[in-house]
Motif scaffolding. Structure first.
Motif, mmCIF file in Angstrom:
data_model
loop_
_atom_site.group_PDB
_atom_site.id
_atom_site.type_symbol
_atom_site.label_atom_id
_atom_site.label_comp_id
_atom_site.label_asym_id
_atom_site.label_seq_id
_atom_site.Cartn_x
_atom_site.Cartn_y
_atom_site.Cartn_z
ATOM 1 N N ALA A 102 0.707 -1.106 0.219
ATOM 2 C CA ALA A 102 0.032 -0.173 0.052
ATOM 3 C C ALA A 102 0.788 1.240 0.138
ATOM 4 O O ALA A 102 0.556 2.297 -0.746
ATOM 5 N N GLY A 103 2.130 1.207 0.613
ATOM 6 C CA GLY A 103 3.044 2.279 0.476
ATOM 7 C C GLY A 103 2.327 3.294 1.768
ATOM 8 O O GLY A 103 1.521 3.037 2.540
ATOM 9 N N GLY A 104 3.034 4.682 1.458
ATOM 10 C CA GLY A 104 2.926 5.498 2.369
ATOM 11 C C GLY A 104 2.756 5.377 3.777
ATOM 12 O O GLY A 104 3.792 4.726 4.175
ATOM 13 N N GLN A 105 2.196 6.234 4.652
ATOM 14 C CA GLN A 105 2.435 6.109 6.186
ATOM 15 C C GLN A 105 2.301 4.678 6.729
ATOM 16 O O GLN A 105 2.820 4.569 7.778
ATOM 17 N N SER A 106 1.617 3.781 6.451
ATOM 18 C CA SER A 106 1.356 2.618 6.799
ATOM 19 C C SER A 106 2.438 1.581 6.984
ATOM 20 O O SER A 106 2.451 0.883 7.442
ATOM 21 N N VAL B 292 -1.380 12.409 0.858
ATOM 22 C CA VAL B 292 -2.626 11.611 1.203
ATOM 23 C C VAL B 292 -2.658 10.153 1.001
ATOM 24 O O VAL B 292 -1.761 9.755 0.264
ATOM 25 N N ASP B 293 -3.733 9.478 1.397
ATOM 26 C CA ASP B 293 -4.046 8.025 0.927
ATOM 27 C C ASP B 293 -4.532 8.185 -0.265
ATOM 28 O O ASP B 293 -5.245 8.907 -0.603
ATOM 29 N N PRO B 294 -4.041 7.056 -1.137
ATOM 30 C CA PRO B 294 -4.666 6.902 -2.478
ATOM 31 C C PRO B 294 -6.134 7.180 -2.627
ATOM 32 O O PRO B 294 -6.708 7.549 -4.030
ATOM 33 N N ARG B 295 -7.034 6.823 -1.752
ATOM 34 C CA ARG B 295 -8.416 6.837 -1.806
ATOM 35 C C ARG B 295 -9.054 8.238 -1.646
ATOM 36 O O ARG B 295 -10.116 8.739 -1.882
ATOM 37 N N GLN B 296 -8.288 9.122 -1.116
ATOM 38 C CA GLN B 296 -8.666 10.414 -0.453
ATOM 39 C C GLN B 296 -8.965 11.633 -1.522
ATOM 40 O O GLN B 296 -9.692 12.454 -1.311
ATOM 41 N N PRO B 297 -8.114 11.643 -2.599
ATOM 42 C CA PRO B 297 -8.119 12.795 -3.475
ATOM 43 C C PRO B 297 -9.475 12.975 -3.916
ATOM 44 O O PRO B 297 -9.771 14.312 -3.770
ATOM 45 N N PRO B 298 -10.333 12.493 -4.603
ATOM 46 C CA PRO B 298 -11.500 12.440 -4.901
ATOM 47 C C PRO B 298 -12.479 13.142 -3.917
ATOM 48 O O PRO B 298 -13.325 13.928 -4.008
ATOM 49 N N ASN B 322 2.754 5.214 -9.245
ATOM 50 C CA ASN B 322 1.485 5.658 -10.075
ATOM 51 C C ASN B 322 0.291 5.538 -9.250
ATOM 52 O O ASN B 322 -0.739 5.098 -9.576
ATOM 53 N N ARG B 323 0.659 5.852 -8.000
ATOM 54 C CA ARG B 323 -0.641 5.831 -6.921
ATOM 55 C C ARG B 323 -0.973 7.350 -6.831
ATOM 56 O O ARG B 323 -0.065 8.110 -6.606
ATOM 57 N N ALA B 324 -2.309 7.674 -6.771
ATOM 58 C CA ALA B 324 -2.772 9.165 -6.288
ATOM 59 C C ALA B 324 -2.257 9.473 -4.963
ATOM 60 O O ALA B 324 -2.621 8.786 -3.862
ATOM 61 N N ARG B 325 -1.215 10.394 -4.836
ATOM 62 C CA ARG B 325 -0.634 10.596 -3.715
ATOM 63 C C ARG B 325 -0.492 12.041 -3.028
ATOM 64 O O ARG B 325 -0.645 12.135 -2.104
ATOM 65 N N PHE B 326 -0.641 12.790 -4.163
ATOM 66 C CA PHE B 326 -0.341 14.258 -3.750
ATOM 67 C C PHE B 326 -1.573 15.154 -4.341
ATOM 68 O O PHE B 326 -1.910 15.077 -5.397
ATOM 69 N N CYS B 327 -2.142 16.034 -3.342
ATOM 70 C CA CYS B 327 -3.304 17.100 -3.752
ATOM 71 C C CYS B 327 -2.648 18.575 -3.879
ATOM 72 O O CYS B 327 -1.986 18.712 -2.727
ATOM 73 N N ILE B 328 -2.871 19.304 -4.838
ATOM 74 C CA ILE B 328 -2.714 20.494 -5.033
ATOM 75 C C ILE B 328 -3.783 21.417 -4.865
ATOM 76 O O ILE B 328 -4.604 21.045 -5.914
ATOM 77 N N LEU B 329 -3.862 22.263 -3.952
ATOM 78 C CA LEU B 329 -4.896 23.376 -4.362
ATOM 79 C C LEU B 329 -4.388 24.653 -4.246
ATOM 80 O O LEU B 329 -3.395 25.057 -3.766
ATOM 81 N N GLN B 330 -5.000 25.785 -4.690
ATOM 82 C CA GLN B 330 -4.740 27.056 -4.864
ATOM 83 C C GLN B 330 -6.010 27.856 -3.966
ATOM 84 O O GLN B 330 -7.035 27.806 -4.381
#
Lengths: 244, 341
Positions: A102-106, B292-298, B322-330
């Motif tokens: 899963a990677g990340g913080q976990s 963030v966690d890959p499930r969280q961006p949406p 290739n996991r959604a990991r970073f959110c950028i907001l402005q």
């Protein structure tokens, strides 16, 4: 000949970079090497490779017995240049320990090894010399670029050797591709039979040379096309025979 | 003959015998099953191998890497590969052998290697590590890259705010890369604030860093009053789901600060607070960068669109895997600042 090609490069608005110019002991040029860059350079110049024959009467005042037609040859070799290695992100796959989970913080890990694979060629590079995964990835990318470049260069070197062999040939008379006849004021290309006059103008490397080159090009491309058609016809005939 | 007490795990007796050889004898192994100290001098290679085998037997994760990193560290190197082959095959002196044994015994208890050797590398920096302060993850190295490439487009002196600095990895990397940058960093853990300070001093950037022991969930007002007008807010906030906490590996569960990991039932508790704070504290067109966690961006995008008009969702970026990991907001352009309210 050198001046002619220099003139041609100027006429076509290409870049001319001199690598080597070695005059001969008795005057004139012994050998030279030039780098030419621009649009479709290789396509235009590739058929210049081969033996060029010159027939002339020497200018130096000699006795009538010596004033005979002298024949000399000049070898021209055209080699394509290797391209800079450009890697697109979509052509890469990056493998790390974290690819699997899963990677990340976990997860806590000290496995920072990275392998980068160039999908189109299958060439890859690995690195685990740093504790930082990012640093390992940067190093692996550099190694990959070097390997890709070497691979392309390797192919280029191979091509150069082949091209050299083909073009130099045996340097015999029968292998000549073109004759510059000064005494008869005539240039003849032996592959197409194309003949032109006003050799002085021709040697300036302008439109006259361009016309000849385009003619040779057309001829070569038509031949290649005919060969393709012939080959595909052969295949169809074979298939038809097999069906019967 | 002399005696020295080591720690609660084992003790030993040593004596001089013939010209140069020192013989160590294990006296008592109390409690956990450690590895007996060798009777004769052994090489680094042998030491690493012995411990690797024991780690494997006892189910310690990454057994080879663990023993190698610890051995290399005792030899003064960062990696096993960087130690000269001759050095690895030389007999270890008793002091070094003892040190390897002490550290590996800690690893046997599932202490993360980074805590065992008390340091780790993040990008091109070496940072001190100390439990229970959160150990930087490799993904976060990429977060810094993203922030850096945006900051490079700006000119003049800029300031950033980091929420949840931990060991200081993010802020210190940015400060090191940008001599003109100023940073404000905060953490709810006093240990984290102290560790960040130590690392900042080691790296010589403490003069451009303001550190606060504050909790974004409780001290939002104080934070707002302590700083304003930042160009960027950066954070690797706790984003794990509470229900996932119990299935974490022992290295994480038993040694790292749970407050640095637990993001609540939906993993978004701290993230939302960071975004609310950012909307008030950012300069116009300033950006927020989150890991963030890959499930969280949406989910974050949806929430921002319905609850936080001041922020506009710009982009989700992927990590190496290739996991959604970073959110950028402005921050949207607005005439209002929190002070005017």
């Amino acid at each position: 000949m050198f001046d002619m090609y220099q003139g041609y490069v100027h006429y076509k608005n290409w870049d001319f970079e001199l690598f080597n110019y070695t005059p001969s002991d008795y005057g004139g040029l012994h050998h030279a090497a030039v780098r030419i860059a621009g649009d479709s350079v290789y396509r235009h110049l590739k058929h210049e490779g081969g033996t060029h024959r010159v027939q002339r009467i020497p200018e130096v005042g000699l006795s009538s017995r010596m004033q005979r037609i002298h024949t000399g040859t000049m070898t021209v070799i055209i080699l394509p240049q290797p391209v800079e290695v450009d890697i697109e992100q979509k052509d890469l796959r990056v493998d790390t320990f974290r690819s699997r989970g899963a990677g990340g913080q976990s997860v806590n890990t000290t496995d920072s090894a990275v392998r980068v694979v160039h999908l189109p060629t299958g060439i890859s590079a690995e690195c685990q010399q740093s504790r930082s995964q990012l640093q390992n990835r940067d190093t692996a990318m550099r190694m990959l670029k070097a390997r890709l470049y070497q691979s392309i260069m390797g192919k280029e070197v191979e091509q150069r050797h082949t091209a050299r062999k083909q073009q130099v040939g045996s340097r015999s008379q029968s292998e000549r591709i073109r004759t510059y006849n000064f005494s008869q004021d005539r240039v003849t290309d032996h592959r197409t039979g194309y003949t032109t006059r006003d050799i002085k103008e021709f040697m300036r490397g302008g439109e006259a040379l361009d016309d000849l080159i385009l003619n040779v090009l057309e001829h070569a491309e038509t031949e290649a096309l005919l060969e393709l058609v012939e080959q595909s016809l052969k295949q169809t005939t074979c298939e038809n025979t097999a069906d019967k | 003959m002399w005696r020295r007490a080591l720690n609660e795990v084992f003790s030993f007796m040593g004596c001089m015998n013939n010209k140069s050889q020192l013989i160590w004898v294990v006296y008592a192994v109390r409690g956990c099953s450690g590895l007996a100290l060798p009777v004769q001098r052994i090489t680094a290679l042998q030491a690493a191998h012995s411990w690797s085998q024991l780690f494997q037997e006892k189910g310690v994760s990454e057994p080879d890497l663990s023993s190698r990193y610890i051995t290399a560290h005792v030899l003064g190197a960062k990696t096993f590969e960087s130690v000269k082959a001759e050095t690895l095959s030389e007999p270890l002196c008793p002091e070094k052998t003892l040190q390897i044994w002490k550290l590996c015994a800690k690893r046997l208890k599932r202490m993360p290697v980074q805590y065992v050797i008390e340091e780790w590398d993040f990008r091109d920096l070496t940072l001190k590590m100390r439990p229970p302060v959160f150990i930087p993850r490799p993904e976060t190295e990429e977060l810094v890259d993203i922030v850096l490439s945006d900051l490079q487009k700006e000119s003049g002196s800029l300031s950033i705010l980091e929420v949840g600095c931990g060991s200081g990895a993010i802020s210190l990397s940015l400060l090191k890369s940008f001599p003109q940058l100023r940073a404000v960093a905060l953490d709810q853990s006093e240990d984290a604030v102290h560790l960040t300070k130590e690392n900042a001093l080691s790296l010589g950037v403490e003069d451009r860093l303001q550190l606060y022991h504050l909790d974004i969930l409780k001290d939002a007002e104080t934070i707002l009053n302590s700083c304003s007008g930042v160009s960027a807010v950066v954070s690797n906030p706790p984003y794990l789901y509470t229900e996932d906490m119990l299935s974490l590996q022992p290295e994480v569960l038993s040694f790292e600060d749970p407050a640095a990991l637990d993001g609540g039932a939906d993993g978004l508790t701290v993230i939302k607070q960071v975004l609310i704070l950012a909307s008030q504290i950012l300069l116009n067109h300033g950006r927020v960068y989150l890991e963030v966690d890959p499930r969280q961006p949406p989910l974050i995008q949806q929430w921002v669109e319905s609850h936080l008009q001041a922020l506009c969702y710009v982009e989700t970026k992927q990590d190496f895997n290739n996991r959604a990991r970073f959110c950028i907001l402005q921050k949207q352009e607005t005439n209002k600042t929190h002070k005017q309210d």
